[in-house]
Design a protein around this motif. Structure first.
Motif, mmCIF file in Angstrom:
data_model
loop_
_atom_site.group_PDB
_atom_site.id
_atom_site.type_symbol
_atom_site.label_atom_id
_atom_site.label_comp_id
_atom_site.label_asym_id
_atom_site.label_seq_id
_atom_site.Cartn_x
_atom_site.Cartn_y
_atom_site.Cartn_z
ATOM 1 N N HIS A 164 41.066 -3.464 15.187
ATOM 2 C CA HIS A 164 40.399 -4.213 16.487
ATOM 3 C C HIS A 164 41.714 -5.095 17.145
ATOM 4 C CE1 HIS A 164 36.703 -2.669 16.216
ATOM 5 N NE2 HIS A 164 36.574 -2.747 14.695
ATOM 6 N N ARG B 263 23.081 11.549 16.171
ATOM 7 C CA ARG B 263 24.004 10.931 17.105
ATOM 8 C C ARG B 263 25.229 11.568 17.189
ATOM 9 N NH1 ARG B 263 27.350 5.694 16.316
ATOM 10 N NH2 ARG B 263 28.268 6.033 18.289
ATOM 11 N N ARG C 283 26.342 12.733 13.275
ATOM 12 C CA ARG C 283 25.704 11.949 12.105
ATOM 13 C C ARG C 283 24.288 11.902 12.429
ATOM 14 N NH1 ARG C 283 28.581 10.749 7.717
ATOM 15 N NH2 ARG C 283 30.613 9.478 7.971
ATOM 16 N N ILE D 89 28.941 11.771 17.758
ATOM 17 C CA ILE D 89 29.910 10.992 17.704
ATOM 18 C C ILE D 89 31.323 11.364 18.595
ATOM 19 C CG2 ILE D 89 31.503 9.473 16.057
ATOM 20 C CD1 ILE D 89 29.033 9.125 14.199
ATOM 21 N N GLU E 297 42.372 -0.427 9.575
ATOM 22 C CA GLU E 297 42.084 -1.830 9.680
ATOM 23 C C GLU E 297 43.272 -2.649 8.690
ATOM 24 O OE1 GLU E 297 40.529 -3.600 11.591
ATOM 25 O OE2 GLU E 297 38.901 -2.281 12.509
ATOM 26 N N PRO F 46 35.412 0.742 21.038
ATOM 27 C CA PRO F 46 34.461 -0.400 20.743
ATOM 28 C C PRO F 46 33.780 -0.073 19.417
ATOM 29 C CG PRO F 46 33.894 0.711 22.954
ATOM 30 C CD PRO F 46 35.164 1.321 22.282
ATOM 31 N N SER F 47 33.319 -1.109 18.812
ATOM 32 C CA SER F 47 32.942 -0.935 17.388
ATOM 33 C C SER F 47 31.795 0.198 17.200
ATOM 34 C CB SER F 47 32.220 -2.406 17.075
ATOM 35 O OG SER F 47 32.200 -2.566 15.707
ATOM 36 N N GLY F 48 31.923 0.832 16.081
ATOM 37 C CA GLY F 48 30.823 1.945 15.725
ATOM 38 C C GLY F 48 31.343 2.915 16.662
ATOM 39 N N THR F 49 32.400 3.320 17.340
ATOM 40 C CA THR F 49 32.549 4.376 18.348
ATOM 41 C C THR F 49 33.042 5.443 17.529
ATOM 42 O OG1 THR F 49 33.342 4.835 20.316
ATOM 43 C CG2 THR F 49 35.046 4.140 18.950
ATOM 44 N N GLY F 50 33.365 5.389 16.313
ATOM 45 C CA GLY F 50 33.878 6.641 15.568
ATOM 46 C C GLY F 50 35.359 6.814 15.129
ATOM 47 N N LYS F 51 36.075 5.462 14.944
ATOM 48 C CA LYS F 51 37.464 5.062 15.051
ATOM 49 C C LYS F 51 37.853 5.820 13.470
ATOM 50 C CE LYS F 51 37.550 1.281 16.101
ATOM 51 N NZ LYS F 51 36.142 1.161 16.525
ATOM 52 N N THR F 52 37.172 5.092 12.396
ATOM 53 C CA THR F 52 37.193 5.537 11.059
ATOM 54 C C THR F 52 36.792 7.039 10.777
ATOM 55 O OG1 THR F 52 36.735 3.475 10.423
ATOM 56 C CG2 THR F 52 36.445 5.193 8.725
ATOM 57 N N THR F 53 35.980 7.368 11.577
ATOM 58 C CA THR F 53 35.439 8.686 11.162
ATOM 59 C C THR F 53 36.566 9.955 11.736
ATOM 60 O OG1 THR F 53 33.232 8.083 11.678
ATOM 61 C CG2 THR F 53 33.632 10.447 12.279
HETATM 62 N N1 LIG Z 1 28.129 7.552 5.730
HETATM 63 C C1 LIG Z 1 27.509 7.233 7.001
HETATM 64 N N2 LIG Z 1 26.334 7.747 7.180
HETATM 65 C C2 LIG Z 1 25.892 7.721 8.535
HETATM 66 N N3 LIG Z 1 26.360 7.051 9.486
HETATM 67 C C3 LIG Z 1 27.414 6.802 9.255
HETATM 68 C C4 LIG Z 1 28.228 6.771 8.225
HETATM 69 N N4 LIG Z 1 29.552 6.164 8.504
HETATM 70 C C5 LIG Z 1 29.349 5.695 9.655
HETATM 71 N N5 LIG Z 1 28.262 5.923 10.409
HETATM 72 C C6 LIG Z 1 27.952 5.943 11.725
HETATM 73 O O1 LIG Z 1 29.016 6.503 12.436
HETATM 74 C C7 LIG Z 1 29.438 5.942 13.608
HETATM 75 C C8 LIG Z 1 30.736 5.704 13.672
HETATM 76 O O2 LIG Z 1 31.323 4.890 12.636
HETATM 77 P P1 LIG Z 1 32.880 4.641 12.448
HETATM 78 O O3 LIG Z 1 32.875 3.791 11.022
HETATM 79 O O4 LIG Z 1 33.682 5.692 12.547
HETATM 80 O O5 LIG Z 1 33.047 3.728 13.636
HETATM 81 P P2 LIG Z 1 34.312 2.649 13.997
HETATM 82 O O6 LIG Z 1 34.891 3.047 15.372
HETATM 83 O O7 LIG Z 1 35.358 2.679 13.006
HETATM 84 O O8 LIG Z 1 33.719 1.378 13.930
HETATM 85 P P3 LIG Z 1 34.427 -0.024 13.562
HETATM 86 O O9 LIG Z 1 35.196 -0.584 14.673
HETATM 87 O O10 LIG Z 1 33.017 -0.967 13.715
HETATM 88 O O11 LIG Z 1 34.800 -0.234 12.205
HETATM 89 C C9 LIG Z 1 28.551 4.437 13.248
HETATM 90 O O12 LIG Z 1 27.667 4.690 14.331
HETATM 91 C C10 LIG Z 1 28.250 4.578 11.958
HETATM 92 O O13 LIG Z 1 27.132 3.533 11.997
#
Ligand SMILES: Nc1ncnc2c1ncn2[C@@H]1O[C@H](COP(=O)(O)OP(=O)(O)OP(=O)(O)O)[C@@H](O)[C@H]1O
Length: 271
Positions: free
Chosen positions: A203, A20, A17, A22, A170, A41-48
């Motif tokens: 989480h 960055r 992204r 991911i 979640e 960890p939070s923000g690591t990219g699980k939803t991605t």
């Molecule tokens: N639409 C978007 N545009 C730009 N960056 C994004 C977008 N969605 C997510 N990100 C970034 O991509 C990275 C991974 O996001 P993601 O939501 O997959 O993490 P996560 O592990 O599911 O986080 P959490 O546990 O906090 O829900 C994060 O750094 C987030 O800021």
């Protein structure tokens, strides 16, 4: 495809992204017919990761095979067809349609995506609602449901088309302990009753360990641990163990990198 083949197989997948990175040439397999919890960890990219598997996001490189189909290479139409027939998703933000009652919310995908007669749709909807314990609530409006009930209706809608895989993002967030217990029981029960492959992002380490056959721990763009909860707790590397035990001290430092504390205090406060 045999039961031993993974349902989802990812090879050399990279995804960025902006600047960055991911996912960095990630490899992972998700077993067919099992519940795997994706943690990290939070923000690591699980939803991605769920969105890459669902084809809502495309990787920069590598393959994402779901039941043998390489998702990034499917045409738009083939992807929609595949997703409609095989994938159910329950995202935290996947709200119900507020102007449709419970019955019509669950009937929606069947009415849009099939030519089934209304009498058959009725039976299917009541069957799905029965599976989540809410057949008696079919005439209620979303505004009349508790958070836990709404989540269960969304789950009935997610399984309306009999998917082979279901992805939960979640699913426990914001639920009281009883509603959470019901969702846990449903995820596990549906997995067994319908032979689903289930991927769960959560989480909640305790619930995930209770519900999942396997845990997949992601950090720094890679999978750092994959195994049964017991295996990872006993034999995972130190970072995996620190994460699963919630220890503040370990390979992941509590402090963000900083200059020497004493030297900085003595330096007199220049920015
Ligand atoms: N639409 C978007 N545009 C730009 N960056 C994004 C977008 N969605 C997510 N990100 C970034 O991509 C990275 C991974 O996001 P993601 O939501 O997959 O993490 P996560 O592990 O599911 O986080 P959490 O546990 O906090 O829900 C994060 O750094 C987030 O800021």
């Amino acid at each position: 495809m045999s039961a031993a083949e993974p349902y989802v197989s990812i090879r050399g997948m990279s995804f960025s992204r902006g600047d960055r990175l991911i996912y960095d040439a990630m490899d992972v397999d998700f077993p067919r017919g099992k519940v795997t919890a994706i943690m990290g960890p939070s923000g690591t990219g699980k939803t991605t990761l769920l969105r890459l598997i669902g084809g809502q996001l495309l990787p920069d490189s590598g393959s994402v095979k779901v039941d043998g189909h390489n998702i990034p290479q499917l045409s738009r139409k083939a992807l929609f067809d595949f997703r409609r027939k095989n994938m159910g998703m329950l995202f935290q933000t996947g709200a119900l349609f507020t102007d449709l009652n419970v019955f019509d919310n669950v009937a929606f995908p069947l009415r849009v995506h099939t030519d089934l007669p209304e009498s058959m749709i009725r039976d299917l909807v009541l069957m799905k609602l029965e599976a989540v314990g809410l057949r008696g609530a079919h005439q209620l409006n979303p505004a009349e449901l508790s958070g836990g009930m709404a989540r269960r209706v969304a789950l009935a809608r997610a399984i309306a088309m009999d998917p082979e895989i279901i992805m939960y993002d979640e699913p426990f967030t914001g639920l009281d302990p009883i509603s959470m217990g019901m969702i846990v029981k449903l995820i596990r029960g549906l997995n067994e009753a319908l032979g689903l492959t289930s991927l769960l992002v959560s989480h909640d380490i305790e619930e995930s360990c209770n519900i999942a056959d396997y845990l997949c721990v992601v950090s720094g763009g890679k999978v750092i641990g994959f195994g049964s909860p017991q295996e990872l707790l006993n034999e995972g590397n130190d970072e995996v163990k620190q994460f699963l035990r919630g220890d503040p001290d370990g390979p992941v430092p509590f402090h963000y990198p900083a200059p020497d504390y004493q030297a900085e205090l003595l330096s007199g406060g220049g920015q």
